[in-house]
Each structure stands twice: as structure tokens, then as C-alpha cells.
Design a protein around this motif. Structure first.
Motif, short mmCIF file in Angstrom:
data_model
loop_
_atom_site.label_atom_id
_atom_site.label_comp_id
_atom_site.label_asym_id
_atom_site.label_seq_id
_atom_site.Cartn_x
_atom_site.Cartn_y
_atom_site.Cartn_z
N SER A 230 0.85 -1.20 0.00
CA SER A 230 0.00 0.00 0.00
C SER A 230 0.87 1.23 0.00
CB SER A 230 -0.90 0.01 1.24
OG SER A 230 -0.12 0.06 2.42
N THR A 231 0.23 2.39 -0.27
CA THR A 231 0.98 3.65 -0.30
C THR A 231 1.51 4.01 1.08
OG1 THR A 231 -0.43 4.41 -2.11
CG2 THR A 231 0.88 6.08 -0.97
N SER A 232 0.69 3.74 2.09
CA SER A 232 1.09 4.06 3.46
C SER A 232 2.13 3.09 4.00
CB SER A 232 -0.14 4.07 4.38
OG SER A 232 -0.77 2.79 4.36
N SER A 233 2.12 1.86 3.46
CA SER A 233 3.06 0.84 3.93
C SER A 233 3.72 0.18 2.72
CB SER A 233 2.34 -0.19 4.79
OG SER A 233 3.25 -1.18 5.21
N PRO A 234 4.65 0.90 2.08
CA PRO A 234 5.30 0.33 0.89
C PRO A 234 6.10 -0.92 1.22
CG PRO A 234 6.47 2.28 1.64
CD PRO A 234 5.22 2.20 2.47
N SER A 235 6.11 -1.81 0.28
CA SER A 235 6.80 -3.08 0.49
C SER A 235 8.26 -2.97 0.08
CB SER A 235 6.13 -4.18 -0.33
OG SER A 235 6.87 -5.36 -0.28
N ALA A 236 9.09 -3.73 0.77
CA ALA A 236 10.47 -3.87 0.33
C ALA A 236 10.48 -4.67 -0.96
CB ALA A 236 11.30 -4.54 1.41
N THR A 237 11.53 -4.53 -1.73
CA THR A 237 11.66 -5.27 -3.00
C THR A 237 12.85 -6.20 -2.95
OG1 THR A 237 13.04 -3.54 -4.01
CG2 THR A 237 10.64 -3.35 -4.30
N TYR A 238 12.80 -7.19 -3.80
CA TYR A 238 13.94 -8.07 -3.97
C TYR A 238 14.22 -8.24 -5.45
CZ TYR A 238 10.78 -11.92 -5.24
OH TYR A 238 9.84 -12.70 -5.87
N SER A 239 15.48 -8.51 -5.77
CA SER A 239 15.89 -8.68 -7.17
C SER A 239 16.63 -10.00 -7.33
CB SER A 239 16.80 -7.54 -7.62
OG SER A 239 16.12 -6.30 -7.57
N ASN A 240 16.36 -10.66 -8.43
CA ASN A 240 17.09 -11.87 -8.81
C ASN A 240 17.88 -11.56 -10.08
OD1 ASN A 240 16.05 -13.46 -6.71
ND2 ASN A 240 14.22 -13.96 -7.91
N ILE A 241 19.18 -11.77 -10.03
CA ILE A 241 20.05 -11.45 -11.15
C ILE A 241 20.70 -12.75 -11.65
CG2 ILE A 241 22.04 -10.12 -11.94
CD1 ILE A 241 21.52 -8.23 -9.54
N TYR A 242 20.57 -13.02 -12.94
CA TYR A 242 21.10 -14.24 -13.55
C TYR A 242 22.13 -13.85 -14.60
CZ TYR A 242 16.64 -16.05 -11.70
OH TYR A 242 15.58 -16.36 -10.90
N SER A 243 23.27 -14.51 -14.60
CA SER A 243 24.28 -14.23 -15.62
C SER A 243 25.11 -15.49 -15.88
CB SER A 243 25.20 -13.08 -15.20
OG SER A 243 25.91 -13.40 -14.03
N GLY A 244 25.70 -15.56 -17.06
CA GLY A 244 26.51 -16.71 -17.42
C GLY A 244 27.43 -16.39 -18.58
N SER A 245 28.53 -17.12 -18.69
CA SER A 245 29.47 -16.91 -19.79
C SER A 245 30.27 -18.18 -20.02
CB SER A 245 30.42 -15.74 -19.47
OG SER A 245 31.20 -16.06 -18.33
N GLY A 246 30.97 -18.23 -21.14
CA GLY A 246 31.85 -19.35 -21.45
C GLY A 246 31.31 -20.25 -22.53
N GLY A 247 31.74 -21.50 -22.51
CA GLY A 247 31.34 -22.46 -23.52
C GLY A 247 32.42 -23.50 -23.72
N LEU A 248 32.14 -24.44 -24.60
CA LEU A 248 33.08 -25.52 -24.89
C LEU A 248 33.60 -25.39 -26.31
CD1 LEU A 248 31.27 -28.60 -23.28
CD2 LEU A 248 32.89 -27.01 -22.23
N HIS A 249 34.91 -25.59 -26.48
CA HIS A 249 35.57 -25.56 -27.79
C HIS A 249 36.08 -26.96 -28.12
CE1 HIS A 249 36.16 -21.12 -27.04
NE2 HIS A 249 36.28 -21.57 -25.80
N GLN A 250 36.36 -27.19 -29.38
CA GLN A 250 37.00 -28.44 -29.76
C GLN A 250 37.98 -28.20 -30.90
OE1 GLN A 250 32.90 -30.04 -31.13
NE2 GLN A 250 34.34 -31.16 -32.38
N VAL A 251 39.14 -28.84 -30.78
CA VAL A 251 40.12 -28.85 -31.85
C VAL A 251 40.24 -30.31 -32.29
CG1 VAL A 251 42.06 -29.03 -30.22
CG2 VAL A 251 42.46 -28.22 -32.54
N TYR A 252 40.21 -30.54 -33.60
CA TYR A 252 40.09 -31.92 -34.08
C TYR A 252 41.11 -32.25 -35.17
CZ TYR A 252 38.06 -30.58 -38.58
OH TYR A 252 37.89 -30.06 -39.85
N LEU A 253 41.32 -33.56 -35.33
CA LEU A 253 42.07 -34.11 -36.44
C LEU A 253 41.26 -35.29 -36.97
CD1 LEU A 253 44.67 -34.36 -38.17
CD2 LEU A 253 45.56 -35.90 -36.39
N GLY A 254 41.03 -35.31 -38.28
CA GLY A 254 40.20 -36.36 -38.86
C GLY A 254 40.76 -36.88 -40.17
N ALA A 255 40.27 -38.04 -40.58
CA ALA A 255 40.70 -38.64 -41.84
C ALA A 255 39.55 -39.42 -42.44
CB ALA A 255 41.90 -39.55 -41.65
N GLY A 256 39.50 -39.46 -43.78
CA GLY A 256 38.51 -40.24 -44.50
C GLY A 256 39.19 -41.09 -45.55
N TRP A 257 38.74 -42.32 -45.72
CA TRP A 257 39.36 -43.26 -46.66
C TRP A 257 38.29 -43.89 -47.54
CZ3 TRP A 257 40.82 -48.96 -45.48
CH2 TRP A 257 41.51 -49.51 -46.57
#
Length: 435
Positions: free
Chosen positions: A142-169
Motif C-alpha cells: 500500500s501507499t502508506s506501507s510500501p513493500s520492500a523489493t527483492y531482485s534476482n540477477i542471472y548471468s553466465g558466460s563461457g562455452g566448450l571448444h573443440q580442436v580436431y584431427l580427422g581422416a577419410g578413406w
């Protein structure tokens, strides 16, 4: 040729050293991240169709049996980048994000008679997101009794790489098989932070970190059956070995009081966690006069058998352990084609390649116990011949992709991507006679 080798080294170092930024998707917070396309430039114009294609002047990583078809006089070097714009929509709100990424650096050449070799670097998955939400602690402040707030923050970074050697016959005409062995590595970083406007309430952070150092094995087979002088069919099969990555995911739960600056950290670790799914692929390619090629691929990834670490609190006791049932098997169906009037024609437009493709993929993620977004995609592209006094065999592959990920009640994504790949085709192994 020195410029090409220098470019390859620089591109490889850049791809290896830089943190991957190929996505802004909130769905990359799950599993190993958002799975990257394993297709090179010419495949991407056909929406990734690959299992039945065996080109003499392109590198097709997705089926290593195709390396046997590489021209015996050529050294192929292919590097690709992408630019993408993604629109996110949830509850009527829309946000745009853009990315630029080095997609792959690959090369191939004929090592022996009927034996082709390939090597390169490319991504396996991407993690990249940053979003938050803020709400009132009380449901009806209410206006007379404002509520406190909360925040949720999500973040992420990175990943997977691959270096390869292949052959076909190709042991005998029309039949070829091959294999890729890759070194898979990378770091997956994800964090969650819960804060309150009331400074007396502790801030809770959960930081998840995983380092991966393992291998990846891919096998491929192709069989070409000649129907008549103008038509032939190629059946392509591919398999990627599913196995544990033996990583040790770590979760640090940190409780901090901003008034006292006192922090309490609890560390959780899971041993021998994370794994790759068994992946099966089958494709059929119809080749008409070597001018028109149409292919269809089906891929099955057995994610439903994969367990993933999860932090759970039951009865006041918190544990970090492997949990089953967080994924679905992923099924992908793709149709695409390539048309070129003739690579030996004098006319510039007659030598161009025109490509297009469409695809559908079922969701492999589960979000809050429900199936994640399914994927619809379409692409078109061109292969532009590079003609000069020194070289007339190289190609500039340009394609545009549209990918839609959506499911009722969750974030909808529309992604538009421009792929640019440059295939250098150098004449290395020709023998010259002097009279």
C-alpha cells in the motif's frame, strides 16, 4: 600462401583465447549451454544438411567420410564468422541483442591416394546471458506501507571448444568411411544473485563453475550408388560417442550481510560429472548431373540418459548432486539443396552456387519440469567464386539464417544470422613438366 597460414594461426588463436559470445539466450543457462552448429560455410546455406554430401572443394566436418572426396591437387582452408540479431519476447515485452563470433577454422587436403585429412577448431556450445527481475516482497503493498523489493540477477558466460584431427578413406569406389578425434575443453560459468532493498537482509549468491578437459570421437560412413549417367544417391551415416567428461562442477553458496560485511561461503563439488550424449545421424543426398544436389538429414541425440548436477534443499539439508530427467532426446530433421550450373562455365553467375534449407528440432531442455522450446529454422545462401589471375577455385560462402525458438509460457526467440565463410582452394600438389 603465407598470408593464408598467418590468417589461420591468428583466427585459431583468437577463437581459442577469447570467451565465446555467440549467444545471449537465457536457455544457455541449462545443460552444457546452447549447442553450436557444427556446419561449415557451404552447409549453413542449406541449413546444415551434411551427412550425404562429399565435395571436392569444401570441408564437411559433420561426416568425416567426406574427406576422402577432397581434390588430390588441393589444400583447402576455410574460416567463418557470423553476425546475429536476436529478438526476445516475454509477456508482451521485447528486447533485442546482437552478437559477433568466430564460428570455425578448418582445413583439409589429400594425404595419400583415396585418403583425405582434415583438422581445425570450432565451438561445441555457448553460454551467454544476463537478465534480472525485481518484485515486491509483499503481494499487495500500500501507499502508506510500501513493500520492500527483492531482485534476482542471472548471468553466465563461457562455452566448450573443440580442436580436431580427422581422416577419410575410400577403399573402393563409392564407399568411404572416416573418423574425427577432438580435444574438448572450456569453462562454464553461471551465477545467481538474490538481493533485497532492505539492507538488513542477507544477499545470497550462487556461483556455478565447471572446467571441461576431455575428448570427442565422431565416426562417419558414405555409400554412393549410381542410378544412371545423370543421377546418383549417397547414403551418409554418422555417430558421435557418448561418454562422461569426468568434470568436477563446483557450486559456491555465499551469504553476505551488507551492514556487517560478514560473508559465509559453503562449497559443493560433484565428482566425475557431465557427459556427452550418444548421437546418431543419417542422411540421403540426390545428385543430378553434379549441378543439383538435394539432401535430407535426421539426427538423434540421446540426452534423456544424461544426468546433470543440481543444487537441492530438502528438509533443511542442501545437497549438490547428479539428477536424472532434466533433458529430452533431441530430434532434428533438415532438408536442403545446392544448385550450380557448372563450375567450369565462363560466366560468373553460372559458376555461382545457390543454396537453401529448412529444419525442425525438438526440445532437449526441460525448464521447470516442462519441455523447453522447439526450434524452427530456414536459410538461404550463395557460393561466390573468387576469380583472379592467381586463383579461380576459391569460394566466398554467404548465407542468412532464421531460427525461431518458442514454447508456451516461456521466452520466445527470433534469431537472424549472417554467416560469412571464405574457402581458400590452393593448388599444392600438381606436378609440372619442363620440356
Amino acid at each position: 600462401m603465407k598470408k593464408i597460414i598467418a590468417a589461420a594461426l591468428l583466427a585459431g588463436l583468437a577463437a581459442q583465447a577469447s570467451a565465446q559470445s555467440g549467444t545471449n539466450s537465457p536457455y544457455s543457462q541449462y545443460g552444457l549451454g546452447q549447442l553450436s552448429s557444427q556446419a561449415t560455410g557451404f552447409n549453413r546455406g542449406m541449413n546444415g544438411v551434411a551427412y550425404g554430401f562429399h565435395e571436392h572443394n569444401q570441408v564437411n566436418y559433420m561426416n568425416p567420410a567426406s574427406y576422402a572426396a577432397v581434390d588430390s591437387l588441393s589444400f583447402l582452408f576455410d574460416a567463418g564468422i557470423s553476425l546475429q540479431l536476436t529478438n526476445f519476447e516475454e509477456n508482451g515485452r521485447k528486447v533485442n541483442a546482437h552478437n559477433a563470433d568466430i564460428e570455425y577454422v578448418v582445413a583439409s587436403f589429400r594425404a595419400f591416394k583415396h585418403v583425405g585429412v582434415s583438422f581445425g577448431i570450432l565451438p561445441y556450445s555457448n553460454v551467454g546471458y544476463n537478465f534480472s527481475n525485481t518484485k515486491n516482497v509483499n503481494a499487495f503493498p500500500s501507499t502508506s506501507s510500501p513493500s520492500a523489493t527483492y531482485s534476482n540477477i542471472y548471468s553466465g558466460s563461457g562455452g566448450l571448444h573443440q580442436v580436431y584431427l580427422g581422416a577419410g578413406w575410400e577403399p573402393f569406389k563409392g564407399f568411404a568411411f572416416g573418423a574425427n578425434i577432438s580435444y574438448l575443453w572450456g569453462t562454464l560459468n553461471r551465477s545467481f544473485k538474490n538481493t533485497y532493498s532492505d539492507s538488513y537482509v542477507n544477499t545470497l549468491s550462487k556461483n556455478y563453475t565447471t572446467q571441461v578437459k576431455s575428448y570427442k570421437l565422431d565416426l562417419g560412413l558414405q555409400y554412393t550408388y549410381v542410378l544412371d549417367r545423370k543421377n546418383e544417391l549417397t547414403l551418409g551415416l554418422a555417430y558421435s560417442l557418448g561418454h562422461k567428461l569426468d568434470a568436477e562442477p563446483e557450486c559456491n553458496v555465499i551469504s553476505t550481510n551488507s551492514q556487517t560485511s560478514v560473508s559465509d561461503t559453503t562449497r559443493y563439488v560433484v565428482s566425475k560429472a557431465l557427459e556427452l550424449p550418444h548421437t546418431f545421424g543419417v542422411g540421403l543426398m540426390w545428385n543430378y548431373k553434379n549441378n543439383l544436389k538435394v539432401g535430407v538429414d535426421y539426427q538423434l541425440q540421446k540426452w534423456s540418459k544424461v544426468a546433470y548436477p543440481q543444487l537441492n534443499t530438502v528438509g533443511g539439508t542442501t545437497s549438490y548432486s547428479l539428477v536424472n530427467g532434466l533433458f529430452n532426446d533431441r530430434r532434428k530433421l533438415t532438408l536442403g539443396g545446392d544448385y550450380c550450373k557448372g563450375e567450369r562455365y565462363r560466366g560468373f553467375f553460372s559458376r555461382m552456387h545457390y543454396r537453401a534449407g529448412v529444419g525442425y528440432a525438438s526440445p532437449y531442455l526441460k525448464v521447470n519440469g516442462k519441455d523447453g522450446p522447439r526450434e524452427l529454422s530456414a536459410s538461404f545462401g550463395v557460393g561466390i567464386p573468387i576469380v583472379n589471375g592467381y586463383n579461380n577455385r576459391s569460394l566466398l560462402n554467404i548465407s542468412a539464417e532464421w531460427v525461431n525458438q518458442s514454447v508456451t509460457g516461456l521466452v520466445k526467440e527470433n534469431m537472424f544470422r549472417i554467416n560469412v565463410g571464405l574457402t581458400f582452394n590452393e593448388r599444392w600438389f600438381a606436378k609440372f613438366k619442363v620440356e
